[in-house]
Design a protein around this motif. Structure first.
Motif, PDB file in Angstrom:
ATOM      1  N   LYS A   1      13.141  -5.248 -10.466  1.00 18.08           N
ATOM      2  CA  LYS A   1      11.986  -5.270 -11.376  1.00 18.08           C
ATOM      3  C   LYS A   1      10.835  -6.104 -10.807  1.00 18.08           C
ATOM      4  CE  LYS A   1      14.347  -4.302 -15.669  1.00 18.08           C
ATOM      5  NZ  LYS A   1      14.634  -4.720 -17.030  1.00 18.08           N
ATOM      6  N   THR A   2      11.160  -7.251 -10.232  1.00 23.20           N
ATOM      7  CA  THR A   2      10.108  -8.096  -9.647  1.00 23.20           C
ATOM      8  C   THR A   2       9.468  -7.390  -8.458  1.00 23.20           C
ATOM      9  OG1 THR A   2      11.283 -10.076 -10.365  1.00 23.20           O
ATOM     10  CG2 THR A   2       9.597 -10.367  -8.675  1.00 23.20           C
ATOM     11  N   ALA A   3      10.272  -6.748  -7.629  1.00 26.64           N
ATOM     12  CA  ALA A   3       9.737  -6.027  -6.467  1.00 26.64           C
ATOM     13  C   ALA A   3       8.792  -4.913  -6.917  1.00 26.64           C
ATOM     14  CB  ALA A   3      10.877  -5.448  -5.633  1.00 26.64           C
ATOM     15  N   GLU A   4       9.198  -4.169  -7.929  1.00 22.86           N
ATOM     16  CA  GLU A   4       8.344  -3.093  -8.442  1.00 22.86           C
ATOM     17  C   GLU A   4       7.065  -3.658  -9.058  1.00 22.86           C
ATOM     18  OE1 GLU A   4      11.047  -1.052 -11.048  1.00 22.86           O
ATOM     19  OE2 GLU A   4      11.927   0.107  -9.394  1.00 22.86           O
ATOM     20  N   ARG A   5       7.182  -4.802  -9.748  1.00 23.03           N
ATOM     21  CA  ARG A   5       6.004  -5.434 -10.349  1.00 23.03           C
ATOM     22  C   ARG A   5       5.034  -5.898  -9.268  1.00 23.03           C
ATOM     23  NH1 ARG A   5       8.139  -9.746 -12.961  1.00 23.03           N
ATOM     24  NH2 ARG A   5       9.211  -8.342 -14.364  1.00 23.03           N
ATOM     25  N   ILE A   6       5.556  -6.464  -8.170  1.00 19.73           N
ATOM     26  CA  ILE A   6       4.706  -6.907  -7.059  1.00 19.73           C
ATOM     27  C   ILE A   6       3.915  -5.735  -6.513  1.00 19.73           C
ATOM     28  CG2 ILE A   6       4.749  -7.696  -4.654  1.00 19.73           C
ATOM     29  CD1 ILE A   6       7.080  -9.579  -5.481  1.00 19.73           C
ATOM     30  N   VAL A   7       4.613  -4.629  -6.252  1.00 26.98           N
ATOM     31  CA  VAL A   7       3.946  -3.448  -5.690  1.00 26.98           C
ATOM     32  C   VAL A   7       2.915  -2.904  -6.675  1.00 26.98           C
ATOM     33  CG1 VAL A   7       4.293  -1.049  -4.985  1.00 26.98           C
ATOM     34  CG2 VAL A   7       5.815  -2.834  -4.129  1.00 26.98           C
ATOM     35  N   LEU A   8       3.308  -2.768  -7.926  1.00 24.76           N
ATOM     36  CA  LEU A   8       2.424  -2.202  -8.939  1.00 24.76           C
ATOM     37  C   LEU A   8       1.166  -3.053  -9.153  1.00 24.76           C
ATOM     38  CD1 LEU A   8       2.009  -0.012 -11.129  1.00 24.76           C
ATOM     39  CD2 LEU A   8       3.155  -1.561 -12.716  1.00 24.76           C
ATOM     40  N   GLU A   9       1.356  -4.357  -9.330  1.00 24.50           N
ATOM     41  CA  GLU A   9       0.212  -5.222  -9.642  1.00 24.50           C
ATOM     42  C   GLU A   9      -0.674  -5.492  -8.429  1.00 24.50           C
ATOM     43  OE1 GLU A   9       1.051  -8.702 -11.998  1.00 24.50           O
ATOM     44  OE2 GLU A   9       2.572  -7.633 -13.185  1.00 24.50           O
TER      45      GLU A   9
ATOM     46  N   VAL B   1       0.834  -1.208   0.000  1.00 26.47           N
ATOM     47  CA  VAL B   1       0.000   0.000   0.000  1.00 26.47           C
ATOM     48  C   VAL B   1       0.869   1.259   0.000  1.00 26.47           C
ATOM     49  CG1 VAL B   1      -1.654   1.327   1.373  1.00 26.47           C
ATOM     50  CG2 VAL B   1      -2.011  -1.112   1.011  1.00 26.47           C
ATOM     51  N   LEU B   2       1.988   1.220   0.736  1.00 29.46           N
ATOM     52  CA  LEU B   2       2.892   2.375   0.814  1.00 29.46           C
ATOM     53  C   LEU B   2       3.902   2.419  -0.333  1.00 29.46           C
ATOM     54  CD1 LEU B   2       3.569   2.320   4.656  1.00 29.46           C
ATOM     55  CD2 LEU B   2       2.090   3.898   3.392  1.00 29.46           C
ATOM     56  N   GLU B   3       3.767   1.459  -1.281  1.00 29.53           N
ATOM     57  CA  GLU B   3       4.629   1.376  -2.463  1.00 29.53           C
ATOM     58  C   GLU B   3       6.106   1.268  -2.086  1.00 29.53           C
ATOM     59  OE1 GLU B   3       3.690   4.406  -5.324  1.00 29.53           O
ATOM     60  OE2 GLU B   3       1.538   4.107  -5.065  1.00 29.53           O
ATOM     61  N   ASP B   4       6.400   0.433  -1.095  1.00 29.97           N
ATOM     62  CA  ASP B   4       7.758   0.234  -0.603  1.00 29.97           C
ATOM     63  C   ASP B   4       8.378  -0.989  -1.291  1.00 29.97           C
ATOM     64  OD1 ASP B   4      10.089   0.120   0.831  1.00 29.97           O
ATOM     65  OD2 ASP B   4       9.152  -0.439   2.735  1.00 29.97           O
ATOM     66  N   ALA B   5       8.809  -0.807  -2.537  1.00 30.14           N
ATOM     67  CA  ALA B   5       9.380  -1.915  -3.312  1.00 30.14           C
ATOM     68  C   ALA B   5      10.687  -2.415  -2.692  1.00 30.14           C
ATOM     69  CB  ALA B   5       9.610  -1.480  -4.756  1.00 30.14           C
ATOM     70  N   ALA B   6      11.410  -1.549  -2.011  1.00 31.55           N
ATOM     71  CA  ALA B   6      12.689  -1.961  -1.400  1.00 31.55           C
ATOM     72  C   ALA B   6      12.472  -3.054  -0.359  1.00 31.55           C
ATOM     73  CB  ALA B   6      13.380  -0.761  -0.771  1.00 31.55           C
ATOM     74  N   ARG B   7      11.312  -3.060   0.275  1.00 37.38           N
ATOM     75  CA  ARG B   7      11.004  -4.100   1.262  1.00 37.38           C
ATOM     76  C   ARG B   7      11.048  -5.482   0.608  1.00 37.38           C
ATOM     77  NH1 ARG B   7       9.153  -4.111   6.761  1.00 37.38           N
ATOM     78  NH2 ARG B   7       8.559  -6.229   7.128  1.00 37.38           N
ATOM     79  N   PHE B   8      10.586  -5.573  -0.628  1.00 38.71           N
ATOM     80  CA  PHE B   8      10.563  -6.842  -1.345  1.00 38.71           C
ATOM     81  C   PHE B   8      11.933  -7.178  -1.929  1.00 38.71           C
ATOM     82  CE2 PHE B   8       6.243  -5.373  -1.106  1.00 38.71           C
ATOM     83  CZ  PHE B   8       5.605  -6.503  -0.623  1.00 38.71           C
ATOM     84  N   GLN B   9      12.713  -6.154  -2.286  1.00 38.55           N
ATOM     85  CA  GLN B   9      14.058  -6.394  -2.790  1.00 38.55           C
ATOM     86  C   GLN B   9      14.944  -7.016  -1.719  1.00 38.55           C
ATOM     87  OE1 GLN B   9      14.315  -2.273  -4.825  1.00 38.55           O
ATOM     88  NE2 GLN B   9      16.101  -3.424  -5.495  1.00 38.55           N
TER      89      GLN B   9
ATOM     90  N   GLY C   1       2.046   7.676   7.723  1.00 39.87           N
ATOM     91  CA  GLY C   1       2.171   8.696   6.702  1.00 39.87           C
ATOM     92  C   GLY C   1       3.617   9.123   6.546  1.00 39.87           C
ATOM     93  N   SER C   2       4.382   9.122   7.634  1.00 36.23           N
ATOM     94  CA  SER C   2       5.796   9.473   7.578  1.00 36.23           C
ATOM     95  C   SER C   2       6.643   8.241   7.287  1.00 36.23           C
ATOM     96  CB  SER C   2       6.235  10.118   8.897  1.00 36.23           C
ATOM     97  OG  SER C   2       6.064   9.198   9.954  1.00 36.23           O
ATOM     98  N   ARG C   3       6.010   7.075   7.222  1.00 36.83           N
ATOM     99  CA  ARG C   3       6.665   5.825   6.890  1.00 36.83           C
ATOM    100  C   ARG C   3       7.861   5.557   7.802  1.00 36.83           C
ATOM    101  NH1 ARG C   3       6.182   6.019   0.409  1.00 36.83           N
ATOM    102  NH2 ARG C   3       7.647   4.347   0.545  1.00 36.83           N
ATOM    103  N   PRO C   4       7.637   5.398   9.106  1.00 38.31           N
ATOM    104  CA  PRO C   4       8.733   5.249  10.064  1.00 38.31           C
ATOM    105  C   PRO C   4       9.643   4.053   9.782  1.00 38.31           C
ATOM    106  CG  PRO C   4       6.629   4.800  11.117  1.00 38.31           C
ATOM    107  CD  PRO C   4       6.335   5.329   9.755  1.00 38.31           C
ATOM    108  N   HIS C   5       9.075   2.965   9.315  1.00 41.08           N
ATOM    109  CA  HIS C   5       9.917   1.795   9.027  1.00 41.08           C
ATOM    110  C   HIS C   5      10.895   2.115   7.901  1.00 41.08           C
ATOM    111  CE1 HIS C   5      11.095  -2.403   8.747  1.00 41.08           C
ATOM    112  NE2 HIS C   5      11.039  -2.245   7.441  1.00 41.08           N
TER     113      HIS C   5
END
Length: 188
Positions: free
Chosen positions: A118-126, A102-110, A143-147
């Motif tokens: 690319k896969t991390a971004e695809r997961i977030v996007l889709e 939801v927060l579009e944090d692709a780095a979490r998946f990387q 909202g400030s995304r503390p993590h």
């Protein structure tokens, strides 16, 4: 489809957990939470997903519905198979992964082994559209995304994204980012 199994955990093999259900041993590739649930108990109930391929039938086991639901959503992402989906769901609690989407944090998946940029971004996007329609609890501070702030601070200090995620996993998520960074550095 086999949606759940209740049985005796009899062994752990390289392929997964073996559950004896009425005299039949099922090999279940399970998340760490499901394996912990099966530790030291006489009988366990695991939610499952049956993956059917032309050369194999594979059972995947989960401790709770959120894990299985996210696993099924991940299978719909182009380029994500059951092994990668299991690795993603095994990496963090399902609620945290949903928040990251939801927060579009692709780095979490990387940070998960086997997941590239690319896969991390695809997961977030889709999945953002699918999961965005479902209720996801996000604290007012999200909202400030503390993590993300804490993780980025550790990355600036020389940690890789994966190392930063591992270090933050042992800290209290309710603390402010700077205190989480202090805890992670003390634990190192």
């Amino acid at each position: 489809m086999i949606a759940q199994l209740r049985g005796r955990p009899v062994a752990r093999t390289a392929e997964g957990l073996v559950l004896d259900v009425g005299g039949v041993g099922y090999v279940v590739q399970a998340t760490p939470a499901a394996l912990r649930k099966a530790d030291g108990v006489v009988e366990v109930t695991l939610l499952t997903y049956l993956n059917v391929r032309e050369d194999a039938l594979q059972l995947f086991g989960f401790a709770e519905p959120g894990e299985r639901d996210l696993f099924v959503h991940l299978l719909a992402v182009n380029g994500v198979g059951p092994k990668v989906a299991l690795a993603v769901v095994s990496g963090s609690p399902a609620a945290e992964l949903r928040r990251a989407i939801v927060l579009e944090d692709a780095a979490r998946f990387q940070a998960i082994p086997g997941i590239g940029k690319k896969t991390a971004e695809r997961i977030v996007l889709e999945l953002k559209e699918r999961i965005g329609a479902e209720p996801v609890s996000i604290s007012p501070a999200a909202g400030s995304r503390p993590h993300v702030v804490a993780r980025d601070a550790l990355v600036e200090l020389g940690y890789s994204v994966a190392e930063a995620e591992q270090a933050l996993a042992v800290t209290d998520p309710d603390l402010p980012p700077e205190e989480r960074v202090r805890q992670a550095l003390r634990a190192a």
